[in-house]
Design a protein around this motif. Structure first.
Motif, PDB file in Angstrom:
ATOM      1  N   LEU A  11      10.882 -11.379  -1.633  1.00  0.00           N
ATOM      2  CA  LEU A  11      10.206 -10.811  -2.845  1.00  0.00           C
ATOM      3  C   LEU A  11       9.257 -11.788  -3.311  1.00  0.00           C
ATOM      4  CD1 LEU A  11      10.126  -8.969  -5.160  1.00  0.00           C
ATOM      5  CD2 LEU A  11      12.147 -10.129  -6.245  1.00  0.00           C
ATOM      6  N   ARG A  38       4.092  -1.192   9.583  1.00  0.00           N
ATOM      7  CA  ARG A  38       4.971  -1.442   8.108  1.00  0.00           C
ATOM      8  C   ARG A  38       5.140   0.094   7.662  1.00  0.00           C
ATOM      9  NH1 ARG A  38       0.327  -3.762   3.860  1.00  0.00           N
ATOM     10  NH2 ARG A  38      -1.042  -1.980   3.862  1.00  0.00           N
ATOM     11  N   ALA A  40       6.271   2.179   4.243  1.00  0.00           N
ATOM     12  CA  ALA A  40       6.641   2.155   2.902  1.00  0.00           C
ATOM     13  C   ALA A  40       7.550   3.496   2.575  1.00  0.00           C
ATOM     14  CB  ALA A  40       5.466   2.193   2.003  1.00  0.00           C
ATOM     15  N   PRO A  88       1.015  -5.430  -4.591  1.00  0.00           N
ATOM     16  CA  PRO A  88       1.979  -4.474  -4.466  1.00  0.00           C
ATOM     17  C   PRO A  88       2.133  -3.372  -3.596  1.00  0.00           C
ATOM     18  CG  PRO A  88       1.131  -4.797  -6.697  1.00  0.00           C
ATOM     19  CD  PRO A  88       0.116  -5.420  -6.065  1.00  0.00           C
ATOM     20  N   ASP A  90       1.553  -3.664  -0.688  1.00  0.00           N
ATOM     21  CA  ASP A  90       1.855  -4.176   0.532  1.00  0.00           C
ATOM     22  C   ASP A  90       3.412  -4.173   0.789  1.00  0.00           C
ATOM     23  OD1 ASP A  90      -0.465  -6.943   0.277  1.00  0.00           O
ATOM     24  OD2 ASP A  90      -0.730  -5.045   1.635  1.00  0.00           O
ATOM     25  N   THR A  91       3.941  -3.818  -0.382  1.00  0.00           N
ATOM     26  CA  THR A  91       5.433  -3.455   0.037  1.00  0.00           C
ATOM     27  C   THR A  91       5.823  -2.546   0.757  1.00  0.00           C
ATOM     28  OG1 THR A  91       5.739  -4.046  -2.696  1.00  0.00           O
ATOM     29  CG2 THR A  91       7.491  -2.654  -1.558  1.00  0.00           C
ATOM     30  N   GLN A 118      12.189  -6.389   5.157  1.00  0.00           N
ATOM     31  CA  GLN A 118      11.661  -6.060   4.016  1.00  0.00           C
ATOM     32  C   GLN A 118      10.836  -6.925   3.052  1.00  0.00           C
ATOM     33  OE1 GLN A 118      12.234  -2.933   2.337  1.00  0.00           O
ATOM     34  NE2 GLN A 118      10.479  -3.641   0.943  1.00  0.00           N
ATOM     35  N   VAL A 119       9.395  -6.526   2.933  1.00  0.00           N
ATOM     36  CA  VAL A 119       8.556  -7.262   1.853  1.00  0.00           C
ATOM     37  C   VAL A 119       8.409  -6.710   0.551  1.00  0.00           C
ATOM     38  CG1 VAL A 119       6.332  -8.193   1.909  1.00  0.00           C
ATOM     39  CG2 VAL A 119       7.533  -8.405   3.882  1.00  0.00           C
ATOM     40  N   THR A 120       8.575  -7.289  -0.338  1.00  0.00           N
ATOM     41  CA  THR A 120       8.386  -6.536  -1.863  1.00  0.00           C
ATOM     42  C   THR A 120       7.471  -7.395  -2.591  1.00  0.00           C
ATOM     43  OG1 THR A 120      10.528  -5.576  -1.702  1.00  0.00           O
ATOM     44  CG2 THR A 120       9.438  -5.774  -3.853  1.00  0.00           C
ATOM     45  N   VAL A 121       6.549  -6.653  -3.128  1.00  0.00           N
ATOM     46  CA  VAL A 121       5.486  -7.338  -3.815  1.00  0.00           C
ATOM     47  C   VAL A 121       5.490  -6.915  -5.298  1.00  0.00           C
ATOM     48  CG1 VAL A 121       3.070  -8.241  -4.218  1.00  0.00           C
ATOM     49  CG2 VAL A 121       3.943  -7.942  -1.866  1.00  0.00           C
ATOM     50  N   SER A 122       5.876  -7.899  -6.455  1.00  0.00           N
ATOM     51  CA  SER A 122       6.009  -7.225  -7.692  1.00  0.00           C
ATOM     52  C   SER A 122       4.693  -7.536  -8.209  1.00  0.00           C
ATOM     53  CB  SER A 122       7.025  -8.009  -8.420  1.00  0.00           C
ATOM     54  OG  SER A 122       6.723  -9.602  -8.316  1.00  0.00           O
TER      55      SER A 122
END
Length: 123
Positions: A11, A38, A40, A88, A90-91, A118-122
């Motif tokens: 994250l 990737r 989503a 975001p 890119d999540t 998992q990649v999560t961008v806030s």
């Protein structure tokens, strides 16, 4: 089979960076073309970047050009994806892939896949 194991996801806030790595347990790693994809939620798996066994310029999706960099270390059987200025959008779950012809950018062209990270961008 070409076992591929990704790591490095997590994250991060928008504008931040992450570095993904993928280790391949295979002989003659240097002879493989390698890619990152990737996926989503609710979307199809999409091409992100690829690097070739023969050298030459890596290939990137337009959405990540100038922000992501793919590289390989043949001595360590590793392909990496440096991701800067993350957004975001890119999540996603990021997958490394191997065993494709030169120039391949579609999932059907790659024979071997990792389990994803998992990649999560806030925002």
């Amino acid at each position: 089979q070409v076992p591929l194991v990704e790591s490095g996801g997590g994250l991060v806030q928008a504008g931040g960076s992450l570095r993904l790595s993928c280790v391949a347990s295979v002989r003659r790693f240097s002879m493989y073309n390698l890619g990152w994809f990737r996926q989503a939620p609710g979307k199809e798996r999409e091409f992100v970047a690829a690097i070739w066994w023969s050298g030459g310029r890596p290939l990137y999706a337009d959405s990540v050009k100038g922000r992501f960099t793919i590289s390989r270390d043949n001595a360590k059987n590793t392909v990496s994806l440096q991701m800067n200025n993350l957004k975001p959008e890119d999540t996603a779950v990021y997958y490394c892939a191997a065993g494709a012809p030169l120039g391949a950018t579609t999932t059907s062209e790659y024979n071997y896949w990792g389990q994803g990270t998992q990649v999560t961008v806030s925002s």
